[in-house]
Scaffold this active site. Structure first.
Site, PDB file in Angstrom:
ATOM      1  N   LYS A 177       0.830  -1.214   0.000  1.00 31.01           N
ATOM      2  CA  LYS A 177       0.000   0.000   0.000  1.00 31.01           C
ATOM      3  C   LYS A 177       0.866   1.265   0.000  1.00 31.01           C
ATOM      4  O   LYS A 177       0.701   2.147  -0.850  1.00 31.01           O
ATOM      5  CB  LYS A 177      -0.917  -0.005   1.226  1.00 31.01           C
ATOM      6  N   GLU A 232      13.178   6.258  -5.383  1.00 35.03           N
ATOM      7  CA  GLU A 232      13.673   7.068  -6.507  1.00 35.03           C
ATOM      8  C   GLU A 232      13.283   6.492  -7.868  1.00 35.03           C
ATOM      9  O   GLU A 232      13.023   7.233  -8.803  1.00 35.03           O
ATOM     10  CB  GLU A 232      15.209   7.188  -6.442  1.00 35.03           C
TER      11      GLU A 232
END
Lengths: 328, 740
Positions: free
Chosen positions: B635, B707
């Protein structure tokens, strides 16, 4: 932020009296707070006009619609009568700012919204509008958002509001009361001034004036109207170019009346009489729309960063005419 | 073991955040708190001729005006081994230490007053006379120079490569070559940077917005020349950072300096406009990519040069060449990195620093090569799949990029794409499909955590880490709960305080791979301590048993052979008259860095709609599939990824600092004119995680996932715009003025 006194006022006469003494008004505050925080506006007195009884929308017996100056943009956008009669106005409101801002900002305040010119908003740089005589940094600076119409060598700042652009296309007028009690009506089209060599003077308002509201006349009913706004993101940003179009067509599809105004490209909400003239009497089709829209950028003066607005303006006007005429 | 790792657990700190109970740095309400406001220089270079603070000092509520004339001289000791988040050459801005102005926006004075309004007003009353000197404010690639020694040592090398790129390029039967640029971009986290500094005698407490409390402490200790032990940094919640809070900025020093001067706790919060000059940004970059290939689409040569802006007082450089070095198989490669000095505040890491830039150029060039070869862009990537890291000469610790391509392409419906540009329409709109590969190298750092088993049957886990939004609180709680065999509700994780065990920087996607393993170790250490007590006891079910005869499961200790019952932690503590039991554990990179190259991978597919007449681009769909190793919490992982996608969309279509070279200043330094995506810009965003579990990289099997999600999005959108319009826009952002 300079210290200032703050006081609510109860009625228009009281507000006008404070204004005559140099007070600035605050209503929704969505622009004023930014101006205060950045040191762009430095009023000695802030008069809170939110308690003035100038809220709401009413309909006159003749079918004109009146909008109180303190009506919140969202309330105006949600008004069924306004949406039915003058969709160009509510469409422009739908495309204004964000829901949160629209719930705070007022109709009168929106007419007086200050330019978003980057140099006006940054007190570290010269700006003739903020500090007359200091020079215009936008002429040779980051002027992607600046005006290609109505500019002068002193200022090319855009008046950024959507609402007055739409209001011009429905012949709306501004009701103003002066401190001496006199009332007058000014067409929205004439409300803002060209910068010329006094860019710090932006409207026809005089010290001691209060905007009471707007009236959209009954005669503007029945026009097909539509607002198109082009911007850098899908919501919550200023118009790169916008166009309000209101057309009346006869049974044969000929244009009998045309009002076209544009935003995001000019130093004031900008009417395009030449484009209107090109449409009058013609049976509207896509070609006619395109040919008329070519005149949208008549007289445009572009700078390093805003040359794109010339074709964009023409295409935006063309799109708005086509969609208003339901030719899409 | 109950499966808590891998569950889509909602944020454990969510209720506190949405009910206003989470205390952010600005919100620590200390008795006697006063406020500071900065005065910043409006010129890009020069010096202060004179300062007049008389009016400011007379203003109501003013406690002090600090300028270079009256500020304490600070030692500014340099940290011997600078952390990677700091500039590796030059020295950080020494605030109020001299009359020099090094960039527009540099703090030159601080007003301290009883209220914020009084401080702001006083700051405006400070009169400063400047002498302006010529400034370097134009990005001129011709002035590009290699990174200096400090950066080279830190891996920001001026050149890397293999084979004979020039010769191979000249000989290549198919070649493409192009220049790509992106502007200076700013983090624009919701929470502004803010510090409250509070001296009590010789001890300083900083309530700060930071991604790394330990380094914040170290930096301020060196700046002030005091022992680290006298400083405590507290930062339990961070309202977004994206890299801007990795290092310690000058305003933290100013806050501490001001608090020292007035003898009261001082809060210094940067304004939105100051956030464009008083912290860092993603540097403007220009890059040149040349690809050579065989006619069947195998890369034979890859040349990539990236040039970025850099400040002049210190040198921040990025790992821009990293993706180029190993994303594709190519025998001949030459990558070059150059910096252009400008009079500006220093750039700094911003989400996927450097890598997002390198991937942008490379992935747009790959799309151009696909067109040149008339090969499907996805097929071209597959033909050049790097089975190993060819630059390092190492195998990947794991790589499921093929699965990413296949999964995302299938989900997206890539097979419906018609190869010709301008070939797909929906009403008046041109439709374009585009794709790109994403990669971000996976690293880990040494980390420490403690675990306290408590008498109520729960556990408190601690480490000086940070949670700037990805869900560190939640995912670390999951790791500890699963390792201890406790329900999630019984475990609490505390972070963001230098009083806690040392944690590495919360950035570079290293947090879970680093700290997660330390927490596993700390849980094991606590369990061992408890088991040892139980076995050494005179009586009880485990008395005298050898260590291999007992095992923890189901929240307690039992015999390894399964006989007897499970004795819960709390019961064991009671038996030994202990209120609680604590142990520390740590984890650090090991031999795996010599044996493997590690990276997170992804494949991003986007659909764009272009209104050609008006020049607008909208993105109804972004589908990404990612190999991030094991996923602790799908999640919060999904949130991370769709956040990265939104950031990538902003990079592609909206984000741009309007730099005025005359003033050396970002003119659109506010959120009304510096645009980031809003809800209306975002259509379907899907993040899919392909199964993987990278135990070669670390015991938890995770890679990094922050990232990688922004990488590849911007080139995929630009490639889709080409497919929609036939126009190759090589300059971001792709706004109407660029398209018209």
């Amino acid at each position: 932020m300079q210290p200032f006194t703050y006081a609510p006022v109860a009625d228009a006469a009281g507000a006008a009296a404070r204004a005559l003494q140099g007070a600035s008004f605050i209503a929704g505050g969505t622009d004023m707070l930014q101006l205060l925080q950045e040191g762009v506006a430095q009023p000695a007195e802030l008069a809170d006009i939110n308690r003035l009884p100038l809220q709401g929308i009413t309909e006159d017996a003749d079918g004109a619609i009146r909008i109180g100056a303190l009506t919140r943009l969202q309330d105006a956008a949600d008004d069924a009568r306004l949406r039915e009669a003058f969709p160009v106005v509510t469409e422009a409101l739908d495309l204004t700012a964000s829901p949160m801002v629209r719930h705070m900002a007022t109709v009168g305040g929106n007419l007086l919204q200050r330019t978003r010119c980057l140099y006006f908003r940054d007190v570290s740089t010269p700006c003739n509008k903020r500090l007359p005589g200091s020079g215009c940094s936008a002429l040779d600076g980051e002027n992607r958002h600046n005006a290609i119409l109505g500019g002068s060598e002193h200022c090319i700042a855009v008046q950024p509001s959507d609402l007055p652009v739409a209001l011009i296309s429905v012949d709306a007028e501004v009701q103003i009361q002066h401190a001496d009690g006199a009332e007058r009506w000014v067409p929205v089209e004439d409300f803002h001034r060209l910068p010329g060599d006094t860019p710090q003077i932006e409207t026809v308002l005089r010290q001691g004036d209060v905007i009471l509201g707007l009236r959209i006349p009954a005669h503007a009913r029945g026009r097909r109207s539509h607002y198109v706004k082009v911007r850098d993101r899908a919501s919550f940003s200023w118009a790169l170019a916008s166009a309000a179009v209101a057309l009346r067509l006869d049974e044969g599809g000929r244009v009998t009346e045309a009002r076209i105004a544009v935003g995001g490209v000019a130093t004031k909400p900008w009417r395009l009489p030449r484009v209107e003239q090109e449409l009058l009497g013609v049976r509207l089709d896509r070609d006619r729309a395109r040919l008329a829209a070519v005149w949208a950028a008549e007289g445009a003066v572009t700078r390093s960063g805003n040359a794109f607005k010339q074709p964009l303006l023409q295409r935006t006007v063309e799109r708005a005419i086509i969609e208003a005429g339901e030719l899409a | 073991m109950n499966a808590i790792i891998g569950q889509p657990v909602s944020r454990v700190d969510g209720p506190a955040k949405v009910t206003g109970h989470a205390t952010y740095a600005a919100e620590f309400d200390l008795p006697g708190l006063v406020h500071a406001a900065m005065v910043v220089a409006p010129i890009p270079r020069g010096h202060i001729r004179s300062v007049d603070t008389a009016a400011a000092e007379r203003a109501p509520g003013v406690l002090a005006i600090l300028t270079h004339e009256n500020a304490p001289r600070l030692p500014y000791h340099q940290i011997p081994q600078r952390p990677q988040v700091d500039a590796q050459s030059g020295e950080q801005l020494h605030v109020l230490q001299d009359a020099e102005v090094r960039f527009n926006g540099q703090p030159v004075a601080v007003a301290v007053a009883e209220t914020l309004e009084q401080a702001v007003h006083a700051a405006e009353l400070v009169r400063i006379d400047y002498a302006r000197t010529p400034a370097l404010t134009i990005f001129d690639p011709a002035r590009g120079r290699p990174p200096s020694e400090g950066n080279v040592k830190a891996g920001r090398v001026p050149e890397l490569g293999r084979g004979e790129a020039e010769a191979a390029l000249a000989a290549a039967p198919v070649r493409v070559e192009a220049r790509y640029t992106h502007p200076r971009e700013h983090h624009n986290a919701i929470e502004p940077h803010v510090t409250i500094a509070h001296w009590e005698g010789e001890h300083l407490t900083l309530y700060d917005k930071t991604q790394w409390v330990d380094n914040d402490r170290k930096e301020i200790a060196h700046v002030f020349g005091i022992p680290e032990e006298r400083i405590r940094v507290v930062s339990p919640f961070v309202g977004g950072a994206f890299g801007s809070a990795l290092r310690t900025w000058p305003h933290v020093t100013l806050a501490a300096m001001a608090a020292q001067r007035v003898g009261r706790p001082v809060r210094l919060e940067l304004t939105r406009r100051q956030l464009y000059t008083s912290i860092g940004f993603r540097p403007h970059s220009e890059q040149h990519v040349a690809l050579g290939a065989t006619k069947d689409g195998r890369l034979s040569a890859l040349k990539h040069e990236v040039i970025q802006q850099v400040g002049r007082y210190e040198e921040y450089a990025e790992t821009v060449l990293s993706p180029t070095s190993h994303l594709y198989s190519c025998p001949n490669l030459l990558a070059r990195y150059r910096l252009v000095e400008m009079d500006t505040n220093s750039p700094c890491p911003m989400r996927a620093p450097g890598v997002v830039t390198g991937v942008l150029g490379l992935e747009m060039a790959m799309d151009e090569l696909a067109v040149e070869l008339n090969i499907d862009p996805l097929e071209l990537r597959l033909r050049n799949y790097a089975e190993t890291d060819e630059q390092k000469g190492l195998p990947w610790s794991s790589k499921e990029l093929r699965a990413c391509y296949a999964t995302a392409a299938e989900r997206f419906g890539w097979s419906r794409r018609r190869p010709e540009p301008r070939s797909m329409r929906e009403g008046d709109q041109l439709v374009g499909y585009g794709m790109a590969t994403a990669i971000y190298h996976s690293d880990r750092s040494a980390a420490t955590a403690s675990v306290a088993l408590t008498g109520n049957g729960g556990a408190v886990v601690r480490s000086a880490s940070s949670d700037m939004g990805p869900g560190t609180y939640t995912s670390m709680t999951q790791v500890a709960a699963e390792t201890l065999g406790l329900p999630l509700e019984q475990v609490r994780f505390e972070l963001g305080d230098t009083n806690l065990p040392y944690a590495p920087v919360h950035g570079g996607s290293v947090t879970m791979a680093s700290l997660g393993n330390a927490i596993v170790a700390a849980c094991g250490a606590a369990q061992k301590k408890l088991a040892d007590l139980a076995r050494a006891a005179q009586q009880g079910p485990f008395s005298g048993l050898p260590s291999e005869a007992v095992a923890f499961h189901g929240g307690g200790l039992a015999r390894a052979d399964g006989s007897g019952s499970v004795v819960p932690y709390a019961e064991l503590l009671r038996q030994h008259n202990l209120g609680w039991l604590e142990a520390e554990g740590s984890a650090q990179p090991g031999e795996e860095t010599k044996k493997y190259s590690s990276a997170a991978f992804g494949a991003v597919f986007v659909e764009v709609r272009v209104d050609e007449a008006l020049g607008t681009v909208r993105v109804p769909r972004i589908i990404g599939a990612y190999d991030v190793g094991r996923v602790i919490n799908p999640k919060t992982a999904r949130s991370q990824c769709i956040g990265g996608m939104v950031g990538g969309l902003g990079m592609a279509l909206e984000e741009r600092a309007d730099w005025d070279a005359r003033f050396g200043r970002v003119m659109n330094a506010n959120l009304a004119e510096y645009l980031v995506p809003v809800n209306a810009d975002i259509g379907v965003t899907e993040a899919i995680f392909v199964p993987n579990d990278d135990r070669n990289f670390n015991p938890l099997g995770v890679k990094g996932l922050a990232e990688v999600a922004i990488c590849g999005v911007a080139p995929a959108i630009a490639n889709a715009v080409w497919h929609a319009t036939g126009r190759r826009i090589r300059q971001l952002p792709i706004t109407p003025d660029v398209l018209l």
